[in-house]
Design a protein around this motif. Sequence first.
Motif, PDB file in Angstrom:
ATOM      1  N   MET A  52       0.837  -1.202   0.000  1.00 40.08           N
ATOM      2  CA  MET A  52       0.000   0.000   0.000  1.00 40.08           C
ATOM      3  C   MET A  52       0.873   1.253   0.000  1.00 40.08           C
ATOM      4  O   MET A  52       0.583   2.223  -0.702  1.00 40.08           O
ATOM      5  CB  MET A  52      -0.926  -0.004   1.219  1.00 40.08           C
ATOM      6  N   ASP A  53       1.953   1.195   0.771  1.00 39.64           N
ATOM      7  CA  ASP A  53       2.870   2.328   0.826  1.00 39.64           C
ATOM      8  C   ASP A  53       3.552   2.541  -0.516  1.00 39.64           C
ATOM      9  O   ASP A  53       3.750   3.679  -0.954  1.00 39.64           O
ATOM     10  CB  ASP A  53       3.908   2.084   1.921  1.00 39.64           C
ATOM     11  N   VAL A  54       3.905   1.448  -1.185  1.00 40.22           N
ATOM     12  CA  VAL A  54       4.502   1.555  -2.526  1.00 40.22           C
ATOM     13  C   VAL A  54       3.512   2.184  -3.502  1.00 40.22           C
ATOM     14  O   VAL A  54       3.867   3.077  -4.291  1.00 40.22           O
ATOM     15  CB  VAL A  54       4.942   0.167  -3.033  1.00 40.22           C
ATOM     16  N   GLY A  55       2.255   1.737  -3.434  1.00 47.64           N
ATOM     17  CA  GLY A  55       1.220   2.297  -4.307  1.00 47.64           C
ATOM     18  C   GLY A  55       0.999   3.780  -4.056  1.00 47.64           C
ATOM     19  O   GLY A  55       0.837   4.567  -5.002  1.00 47.64           O
ATOM     20  N   ILE A  56       1.002   4.179  -2.785  1.00 48.16           N
ATOM     21  CA  ILE A  56       0.816   5.586  -2.442  1.00 48.16           C
ATOM     22  C   ILE A  56       1.983   6.422  -2.973  1.00 48.16           C
ATOM     23  O   ILE A  56       1.785   7.524  -3.505  1.00 48.16           O
ATOM     24  CB  ILE A  56       0.672   5.743  -0.909  1.00 48.16           C
ATOM     25  N   THR A  57       3.198   5.895  -2.838  1.00 50.36           N
ATOM     26  CA  THR A  57       4.377   6.606  -3.337  1.00 50.36           C
ATOM     27  C   THR A  57       4.303   6.802  -4.843  1.00 50.36           C
ATOM     28  O   THR A  57       4.584   7.891  -5.357  1.00 50.36           O
ATOM     29  CB  THR A  57       5.652   5.826  -2.972  1.00 50.36           C
ATOM     30  N   VAL A  58       3.898   5.754  -5.566  1.00 51.73           N
ATOM     31  CA  VAL A  58       3.761   5.846  -7.025  1.00 51.73           C
ATOM     32  C   VAL A  58       2.672   6.849  -7.389  1.00 51.73           C
ATOM     33  O   VAL A  58       2.817   7.648  -8.326  1.00 51.73           O
ATOM     34  CB  VAL A  58       3.450   4.458  -7.626  1.00 51.73           C
ATOM     35  N   PHE A  59       1.566   6.838  -6.639  1.00 52.05           N
ATOM     36  CA  PHE A  59       0.468   7.780  -6.916  1.00 52.05           C
ATOM     37  C   PHE A  59       0.939   9.218  -6.746  1.00 52.05           C
ATOM     38  O   PHE A  59       0.632  10.083  -7.571  1.00 52.05           O
ATOM     39  CB  PHE A  59      -0.714   7.496  -5.994  1.00 52.05           C
ATOM     40  N   PHE A  60       1.684   9.484  -5.676  1.00 50.26           N
ATOM     41  CA  PHE A  60       2.179  10.840  -5.452  1.00 50.26           C
ATOM     42  C   PHE A  60       3.113  11.273  -6.577  1.00 50.26           C
ATOM     43  O   PHE A  60       3.106  12.444  -6.987  1.00 50.26           O
ATOM     44  CB  PHE A  60       2.899  10.929  -4.113  1.00 50.26           C
ATOM     45  N   LEU A  61       3.922  10.335  -7.064  1.00 49.13           N
ATOM     46  CA  LEU A  61       4.831  10.654  -8.157  1.00 49.13           C
ATOM     47  C   LEU A  61       4.042  10.981  -9.427  1.00 49.13           C
ATOM     48  O   LEU A  61       4.348  11.951 -10.131  1.00 49.13           O
ATOM     49  CB  LEU A  61       5.780   9.480  -8.403  1.00 49.13           C
ATOM     50  N   ILE A  62       3.015  10.189  -9.722  1.00 45.62           N
ATOM     51  CA  ILE A  62       2.182  10.431 -10.906  1.00 45.62           C
ATOM     52  C   ILE A  62       1.459  11.766 -10.777  1.00 45.62           C
ATOM     53  O   ILE A  62       1.363  12.539 -11.745  1.00 45.62           O
ATOM     54  CB  ILE A  62       1.168   9.278 -11.088  1.00 45.62           C
ATOM     55  N   GLU A  63       0.950  12.058  -9.577  1.00 47.68           N
ATOM     56  CA  GLU A  63       0.237  13.322  -9.348  1.00 47.68           C
ATOM     57  C   GLU A  63       1.162  14.505  -9.560  1.00 47.68           C
ATOM     58  O   GLU A  63       0.770  15.539 -10.121  1.00 47.68           O
ATOM     59  CB  GLU A  63      -0.335  13.320  -7.926  1.00 47.68           C
ATOM     60  N   LEU A  64       2.429  14.365  -9.131  1.00 51.01           N
ATOM     61  CA  LEU A  64       3.398  15.437  -9.333  1.00 51.01           C
ATOM     62  C   LEU A  64       3.717  15.614 -10.815  1.00 51.01           C
ATOM     63  O   LEU A  64       3.867  16.746 -11.292  1.00 51.01           O
ATOM     64  CB  LEU A  64       4.669  15.127  -8.547  1.00 51.01           C
ATOM     65  N   SER A  93      10.171  10.858  -0.222  1.00 50.73           N
ATOM     66  CA  SER A  93       9.460   9.603   0.061  1.00 50.73           C
ATOM     67  C   SER A  93       9.898   8.483  -0.866  1.00 50.73           C
ATOM     68  O   SER A  93       9.588   7.312  -0.620  1.00 50.73           O
ATOM     69  CB  SER A  93       7.953   9.815  -0.069  1.00 50.73           C
ATOM     70  N   LEU A  94      10.629   8.808  -1.954  1.00 48.05           N
ATOM     71  CA  LEU A  94      11.141   7.779  -2.872  1.00 48.05           C
ATOM     72  C   LEU A  94      12.438   7.161  -2.377  1.00 48.05           C
ATOM     73  O   LEU A  94      12.970   6.251  -3.008  1.00 48.05           O
ATOM     74  CB  LEU A  94      11.378   8.384  -4.263  1.00 48.05           C
ATOM     75  N   TYR A  95      12.932   7.636  -1.233  1.00 46.55           N
ATOM     76  CA  TYR A  95      14.173   7.092  -0.680  1.00 46.55           C
ATOM     77  C   TYR A  95      14.029   5.590  -0.470  1.00 46.55           C
ATOM     78  O   TYR A  95      13.009   5.135   0.048  1.00 46.55           O
ATOM     79  CB  TYR A  95      14.482   7.777   0.652  1.00 46.55           C
ATOM     80  N   PRO A  96      14.987   4.778  -0.885  1.00 48.68           N
ATOM     81  CA  PRO A  96      14.827   3.316  -0.834  1.00 48.68           C
ATOM     82  C   PRO A  96      14.542   2.789   0.557  1.00 48.68           C
ATOM     83  O   PRO A  96      15.287   3.048   1.491  1.00 48.68           O
ATOM     84  CB  PRO A  96      16.176   2.790  -1.350  1.00 48.68           C
ATOM     85  N   ALA A  97      13.433   2.081   0.692  1.00 46.85           N
ATOM     86  CA  ALA A  97      13.025   1.513   1.994  1.00 46.85           C
ATOM     87  C   ALA A  97      13.486   0.070   2.098  1.00 46.85           C
ATOM     88  O   ALA A  97      12.719  -0.870   2.017  1.00 46.85           O
ATOM     89  CB  ALA A  97      11.516   1.607   2.151  1.00 46.85           C
ATOM     90  N   ALA A  98      14.773  -0.118   2.252  1.00 49.02           N
ATOM     91  CA  ALA A  98      15.298  -1.481   2.350  1.00 49.02           C
ATOM     92  C   ALA A  98      16.546  -1.481   3.211  1.00 49.02           C
ATOM     93  O   ALA A  98      17.262  -0.493   3.297  1.00 49.02           O
ATOM     94  CB  ALA A  98      15.624  -2.021   0.949  1.00 49.02           C
TER      95      ALA A  98
END
Length: 269
Positions: A52-64, A93-98
């Motif tokens: 869900m967090d990955v999807g939200i991050t992608v959505f924010f990127l698309i919105e931008l 928020s795109l900073y790698p979460a790993a």
Amino acid sequence: MMLSQLQELFQRIDKSKIFQSFVIAVIVVSALTVGAHTYSLHPTVEFALHWMDVGITVFFLIELIIRYIASKGLKDFFSKGWNIFDFIIVIGSLYPAAGSTIFIARLLRIFRVLRLVSMVPELRLLVNSLLKAIPQMGYIALLMFVIFYIYAATGSMLFSDINPFLWGDVSISMLTLFRIATFEDWTDVMYETMVVYKLSWIYYLTFIFLTAFVFLNMMVGAILEVMSEEHRNAREEQADLDSLPATQRQVNELKAQIAELKVLLKPKN
């Protein structure tokens, strides 16, 4: 021609109230997912929250990206402070979460909640007012510091023998005065010094009057003045937008609608 049509389409999407409401809803969900990570959850829930967090991050990127294409270019996009603010939040928020960076990634994504400020016009108005009031508030804070310093030096000279822990030097005295200004058990401090100096209540009451009443009201007045000016400017900008002449496209659409109405109203033989 294709690019201009795409830009016009994205402008309509960006200004759409439905799209704006959806973005706000995603921001709220993003805040809830970040908060959910602070609990001990089932691995399945953790897995779902991750995607869900990955999807939200992608959505924010698309919105931008949509907002960037809807603008008139790179210079126009970054000429607006709120676009720069959103760009920093989204890129952060795109900073790698790993691996070892997962804590930093989650910490950066907490700040996505701040995007509510840029999405809600009323919040933008409040923040703009606060930022514009900072210079005036700075001078008030400087004058308040001078009063604090004078009272701290006086208190240290008068009361250091009574309670060195509270009045030992100027810095400690200023911390004690801050406690008094916030009304945190200040009467205990006053009664302690009144045992030796019966008129020391004058010291405390005059300090509280200056800080808690005079300077605080000055701060509030400075912010309210700027907010009134911002509200007035917003109304004037809206009035200017409402008075703008119609574009050729709008005129053509209106003509087409009138033609359709004429056809519908034309009497049948």
